[in-house]
Design a protein around this motif. Structure first.
Motif, short mmCIF file in Angstrom:
data_model
loop_
_atom_site.label_atom_id
_atom_site.label_comp_id
_atom_site.label_asym_id
_atom_site.label_seq_id
_atom_site.Cartn_x
_atom_site.Cartn_y
_atom_site.Cartn_z
N ALA A 142 0.81 -1.21 0.00
CA ALA A 142 0.00 0.00 0.00
C ALA A 142 0.85 1.26 0.00
CB ALA A 142 -0.92 0.01 1.22
N ARG A 143 2.17 1.11 0.04
CA ARG A 143 3.06 2.26 0.16
C ARG A 143 3.90 2.50 -1.10
NH1 ARG A 143 4.38 3.57 5.82
NH2 ARG A 143 6.34 4.44 5.03
N SER A 144 3.60 1.84 -2.19
CA SER A 144 4.46 1.98 -3.37
C SER A 144 3.64 1.94 -4.65
CB SER A 144 5.52 0.88 -3.39
OG SER A 144 4.91 -0.39 -3.49
N PHE A 145 4.28 2.42 -5.73
CA PHE A 145 3.68 2.30 -7.06
C PHE A 145 4.80 2.22 -8.08
CE2 PHE A 145 3.99 6.81 -6.04
CZ PHE A 145 4.55 7.38 -7.16
N ASN A 146 4.54 1.55 -9.19
CA ASN A 146 5.54 1.34 -10.23
C ASN A 146 5.48 2.43 -11.28
OD1 ASN A 146 6.41 -1.13 -9.08
ND2 ASN A 146 4.74 -2.22 -10.09
N GLY A 147 6.57 2.52 -12.07
CA GLY A 147 6.60 3.44 -13.20
C GLY A 147 7.11 4.81 -12.84
N ASP A 148 6.70 5.80 -13.65
CA ASP A 148 7.14 7.17 -13.46
C ASP A 148 6.53 7.77 -12.19
OD1 ASP A 148 8.52 6.99 -15.84
OD2 ASP A 148 6.88 7.85 -17.03
N TRP A 149 7.14 8.88 -11.76
CA TRP A 149 6.62 9.58 -10.59
C TRP A 149 5.20 10.04 -10.86
CZ3 TRP A 149 6.76 10.24 -5.68
CH2 TRP A 149 6.18 11.36 -5.09
N ASN A 150 4.30 9.75 -9.94
CA ASN A 150 2.88 10.08 -10.06
C ASN A 150 2.46 10.85 -8.81
OD1 ASN A 150 0.02 10.02 -9.97
ND2 ASN A 150 -0.03 8.18 -11.26
N GLU A 151 2.38 12.16 -8.92
CA GLU A 151 2.10 12.97 -7.74
C GLU A 151 0.74 12.66 -7.15
OE1 GLU A 151 1.40 17.64 -6.61
OE2 GLU A 151 3.17 17.14 -7.82
N ALA A 152 -0.26 12.45 -7.99
CA ALA A 152 -1.60 12.17 -7.48
C ALA A 152 -1.61 10.89 -6.65
CB ALA A 152 -2.60 12.06 -8.63
N ARG A 153 -0.92 9.85 -7.14
CA ARG A 153 -0.86 8.59 -6.39
C ARG A 153 -0.06 8.77 -5.09
NH1 ARG A 153 -2.80 4.79 -3.87
NH2 ARG A 153 -1.73 2.76 -3.86
N ALA A 154 1.02 9.54 -5.16
CA ALA A 154 1.82 9.79 -3.96
C ALA A 154 1.00 10.52 -2.90
CB ALA A 154 3.06 10.59 -4.32
N ARG A 155 0.17 11.46 -3.31
CA ARG A 155 -0.68 12.17 -2.37
C ARG A 155 -1.65 11.20 -1.68
NH1 ARG A 155 -1.88 17.88 -2.98
NH2 ARG A 155 -0.21 18.93 -4.12
N GLU A 156 -2.23 10.30 -2.46
CA GLU A 156 -3.16 9.31 -1.89
C GLU A 156 -2.45 8.44 -0.85
OE1 GLU A 156 -4.60 7.07 -5.15
OE2 GLU A 156 -5.85 8.68 -5.98
N ILE A 157 -1.26 7.95 -1.20
CA ILE A 157 -0.52 7.10 -0.28
C ILE A 157 -0.16 7.86 0.99
CG2 ILE A 157 1.67 5.87 0.06
CD1 ILE A 157 1.54 5.06 -2.89
N ALA A 158 0.30 9.11 0.82
CA ALA A 158 0.69 9.91 1.98
C ALA A 158 -0.50 10.12 2.92
CB ALA A 158 1.26 11.24 1.53
N LEU A 159 -1.66 10.39 2.37
CA LEU A 159 -2.85 10.56 3.22
C LEU A 159 -3.18 9.27 3.96
CD1 LEU A 159 -5.13 12.72 0.91
CD2 LEU A 159 -4.31 13.36 3.18
N ASP A 160 -3.07 8.12 3.27
CA ASP A 160 -3.32 6.83 3.92
C ASP A 160 -2.31 6.58 5.04
OD1 ASP A 160 -5.51 6.24 2.36
OD2 ASP A 160 -4.40 5.01 0.91
N VAL A 161 -1.03 6.87 4.78
CA VAL A 161 0.00 6.68 5.78
C VAL A 161 -0.28 7.56 7.00
CG1 VAL A 161 2.45 7.10 6.30
CG2 VAL A 161 1.80 5.95 4.17
N SER A 162 -0.71 8.80 6.78
CA SER A 162 -0.92 9.74 7.88
C SER A 162 -2.03 9.30 8.83
CB SER A 162 -1.23 11.14 7.34
OG SER A 162 -2.55 11.21 6.80
N ARG A 163 -2.92 8.45 8.38
CA ARG A 163 -4.01 7.98 9.24
C ARG A 163 -3.51 7.03 10.32
NH1 ARG A 163 -6.54 8.09 3.99
NH2 ARG A 163 -8.02 9.83 3.92
N SER A 164 -2.28 6.53 10.19
CA SER A 164 -1.70 5.67 11.22
C SER A 164 -0.94 6.47 12.28
CB SER A 164 -0.75 4.65 10.57
OG SER A 164 0.42 5.29 10.11
N TRP A 165 -0.76 7.77 12.05
CA TRP A 165 0.00 8.59 12.99
C TRP A 165 -0.74 8.75 14.30
CZ3 TRP A 165 1.36 13.00 9.01
CH2 TRP A 165 2.32 12.50 8.11
#
Length: 243
Positions: free
Chosen positions: A17-40
């Motif tokens: 749930a913390r990674s994605f393949n291919g080129d840098w994808n800011e939209a996907r990174a934002r989604e992952i970061a929000l998901d990660v922050s819910r565990s803080w």
């Protein structure tokens, strides 16, 4: 990342749930970061000065390139704040997620729930990258304030120290009383630049703060031309002003 960094992420979502393949994808990174922050795990007393840490609002407000010594990385900054925190002194907590690139995938390899508490009216400060050296990127948080006609800007630098993102310097970089309605000869304005300079005496480069403009020595006096140069040197965990 180091063992110390990995340990800090023990409560985060599964690796898939913390990674994605291919080129840098800011939209996907934002989604992952929000998901990660819910565990803080944020604290009422420590992080929000007694305001209950419930129903927290989480917003990605900056995505910054954070390369280090040839390693491609991005830093996603998030503001976390309780609801209805819109007073002048209400500062959100800024947390962050660092993505690194390895074997064709972007991975959220490190996250930190509390980097700084800076802002006003529940809104975070401006953030930009400031390179200390090719091996040492930093985040420059800039916070502007205004009180009784006195405007000021404070720069707070955050960089990686011993495996964590830490505040290493906070200095005023601009001040003006132009909105105070004083006489012209009592009105002043100065600004400062912060630049890195190689140092053979410390782990990190020195920081040189050069100011120029006009200033008054004491309230009510006439404004005079003003210049200054201050050198800050890294010592242990932060920068200190050199005598």
């Amino acid at each position: 990342m180091s063992v110390a960094l990995s340990a800090l992420c023990a409560c985060a979502p599964a690796q898939s749930a913390r990674s994605f393949n291919g080129d840098w994808n800011e939209a996907r990174a934002r989604e992952i970061a929000l998901d990660v922050s819910r565990s803080w795990q944020l604290s009422d007393a420590k992080d929000f000065h007694g305001t209950p840490a419930v129903d927290l609002q989480r917003t990605v407000y900056s995505v910054l390139p954070f390369d280090r010594a040839g390693e491609s990385r991005w830093l996603v900054l998030l503001a976390v704040v309780p609801p209805n925190q819109n007073c002048r002194a209400c500062a959100p907590v800024t947390g962050g997620v660092i993505f690194n690139h390895k074997d064709g995938a972007w991975n959220a390899g490190y996250d930190q729930s509390h980097i700084v508490s800076i802002g006003a009216n529940g809104q975070p400060p401006r953030a930009r990258v400031q390179s200390l050296s090719p091996a040492q990127p930093a985040v420059a948080f800039e916070m502007a304030s205004m009180a009784q006609g006195l405007a000021a800007t404070t720069l707070t630098l955050v960089t990686e120290v011993q495996g964590q993102l830490r505040e290493v310097l906070s200095v005023e970089t601009a001040e003006s009383n132009e909105a105070a309605g004083l006489r012209d000869d009592q009105t002043y304005k100065w600004q400062a630049n912060v630049e890195a300079s190689p140092s053979s005496k410390a782990e990190f480069p020195d920081l040189v703060v050069k100011s120029a403009g006009t200033k008054v020595a004491e309230e009510g006096q006439k404004a005079r031309p003003y210049t200054s140069t201050w050198i800050y040197r890294f010592s242990g965990a932060s920068y200190r002003l050199m005598p």
